[in-house]
Design an enzyme around this catalytic site. Structure first.
Site, PDB file in Angstrom:
ATOM      1  N   HIS A  47      31.635  38.278  49.468  1.00 38.67           N
ATOM      2  CA  HIS A  47      30.918  38.090  47.765  1.00 38.67           C
ATOM      3  C   HIS A  47      30.642  36.830  47.332  1.00 38.67           C
ATOM      4  O   HIS A  47      31.597  36.262  46.722  1.00 38.67           O
ATOM      5  CB  HIS A  47      31.864  38.766  46.838  1.00 38.67           C
ATOM      6  CG  HIS A  47      31.822  40.200  46.746  1.00 38.67           C
ATOM      7  ND1 HIS A  47      32.587  41.131  46.414  1.00 38.67           N
ATOM      8  CD2 HIS A  47      30.613  41.100  47.113  1.00 38.67           C
ATOM      9  CE1 HIS A  47      32.138  42.438  46.585  1.00 38.67           C
ATOM     10  NE2 HIS A  47      31.173  42.369  47.209  1.00 38.67           N
ATOM     11  N   GLU A 134      35.504  47.539  48.562  1.00 40.95           N
ATOM     12  CA  GLU A 134      36.783  47.929  49.474  1.00 40.95           C
ATOM     13  C   GLU A 134      37.364  49.243  49.010  1.00 40.95           C
ATOM     14  O   GLU A 134      37.885  49.931  49.971  1.00 40.95           O
ATOM     15  CB  GLU A 134      37.719  46.756  49.373  1.00 40.95           C
ATOM     16  CG  GLU A 134      39.078  46.910  50.208  1.00 40.95           C
ATOM     17  CD  GLU A 134      40.173  45.697  50.039  1.00 40.95           C
ATOM     18  OE1 GLU A 134      41.130  46.284  50.139  1.00 40.95           O
ATOM     19  OE2 GLU A 134      39.789  44.826  49.592  1.00 40.95           O
ATOM     20  N   THR A 173      43.166  44.966  49.042  1.00 43.47           N
ATOM     21  CA  THR A 173      43.908  43.711  49.517  1.00 43.47           C
ATOM     22  C   THR A 173      43.732  42.486  48.524  1.00 43.47           C
ATOM     23  O   THR A 173      44.587  41.554  48.795  1.00 43.47           O
ATOM     24  CB  THR A 173      43.434  43.439  50.570  1.00 43.47           C
ATOM     25  OG1 THR A 173      41.956  43.226  50.817  1.00 43.47           O
ATOM     26  CG2 THR A 173      43.486  44.516  51.905  1.00 43.47           C
TER      27      THR A 173
END
Length: 322
Positions: A47, A134, A173
């Site tokens: 990103h 994610e 994460t």
């Protein structure tokens, strides 16, 4: 001409690229070097607009879904560092694409943990933010309904399990250590038998960058996080700075994003960068401040990092020799 005022710059260390991001970017660049353009990449590889734009100029084509890739292509198709649902590699295989998985190994570890819990018949909770790629990838490792998303402490306090003695949790994460700690504490308080990871799922890079910000934020007038608005770990760094009492904590993708009026009268500035932000932007922003101030730079370090993740096997030099 008026003399420039002094400004103390405190650089957070570590900052910027983590091993997973380096591996993902290197995967695209190596694929371009070996196979030539184009190389298709599903979702932003990391990103960061600067990184994505620079890869585009080298021949990478970014798509959100595999449906955007022509059937006839022999070009490599790279999955981003955030990981993908199982349906994506399955679709790539059914269409005979040559796919390269740039998923961060620490995200893959979470996928494996979730799969093991599922195999053992546990109801799985995922602490994370909905719609983040994610989280979409982790949920998509298992059949629909196998994973329940817990986004807030309130979610943790009100969640009703099928069997309170047969639960497990994993986490995204890139979360804030503090937020996760609170949610985990609530879950463990309500469900003492809940199974969790042996070691926190929050990655070493996220943790280390947050620790550095915790050291710097209380002692500067303002702090800039170099990073993108859709970068979870960058947004968490800004939140950590605010929580630690920094009066001005902002996210900036480039020097051109800086609202100079907000920085009037400051005498000290902290700078860090999210795990997907390149050091060249940190230097660009320092250059912009150097035009307006006399800089006095120091570094505050929270941890040493020397992690390295090898490229996907088919891109390693030994594969080319086979």
């Amino acid at each position: 001409m008026a003399a420039k005022p002094d400004l103390k710059i405190v650089l957070c260390s570590p900052r910027g690229f983590c091993a997973g991001v380096v591996r993902a970017i290197d995967t695209v660049e190596r694929a371009l070097a070996i196979y030539g353009a184009p190389v298709y990449v599903r979702h932003e590889i990391v990103h960061n607009k600067y990184v994505v734009d620079s890869l585009k100029t080298k021949g990478a084509i970014f798509v959100e879904e595999l449906a955007e890739i022509p059937d006839s292509t022999n070009a490599p198709v790279v999955f981003s560092a955030h990981g993908v649902p199982k349906s994506v590699p399955a679709e790539a295989q059914s269409r005979n694409f040559f796919s390269l998985d740039a998923t961060c190994p620490l995200v893959t570890k979470v996928h494996r943990e979730a799969a093991i819990h599922f195999k053992r018949g546990r109801e799985i909770l995922l602490i994370g933010h909905s719609h983040h790629p994610e989280v979409v990838g982790t949920v998509g490792q298992l059949p629909p309904g196998a994973v329940t998303l817990i986004e807030t402490a309130e979610d943790a306090a009100t969640f009703t399990p099928k069997d309170p003695n047969n639960l497990a949790f994993v986490t995204q994460t890139t979360l804030s250590i503090d937020d996760t700690k609170d949610i985990v504490a609530i879950l463990k308080g309500r469900f003492p038998n809940i199974s969790g990871p042996h070691k926190e799922d929050i990655c070493y890079a996220t943790t280390n960058r947050q620790l550095a910000v915790k050291k710097v934020a209380p002692v500067v007038d303002a702090l800039i996080v170099v990073g993108a608005p859709n970068s979870s770990n960058s947004q968490r760094l800004r939140e950590v700075a605010e929580r630690e009492g920094c009066p001005i904590a902002v996210l900036a993708q480039r020097a051109s994003d800086i609202d100079w009026a907000r920085f009037e009268g400051i005498t000290s500035l902290g700078i860090t960068a999210g795990a997907s932000a390149p050091e060249v932007i940190v230097e660009e922003i320092m250059g912009a401040f150097a035009e307006r101030y006399v800089l006095h730079v120091e570094t505050v370090s929270a941890a040493e990092e020397n992690e390295f993740f090898p490229l996907p096997r088919s891109l390693r030099p030994e594969a080319a020799a086979e």
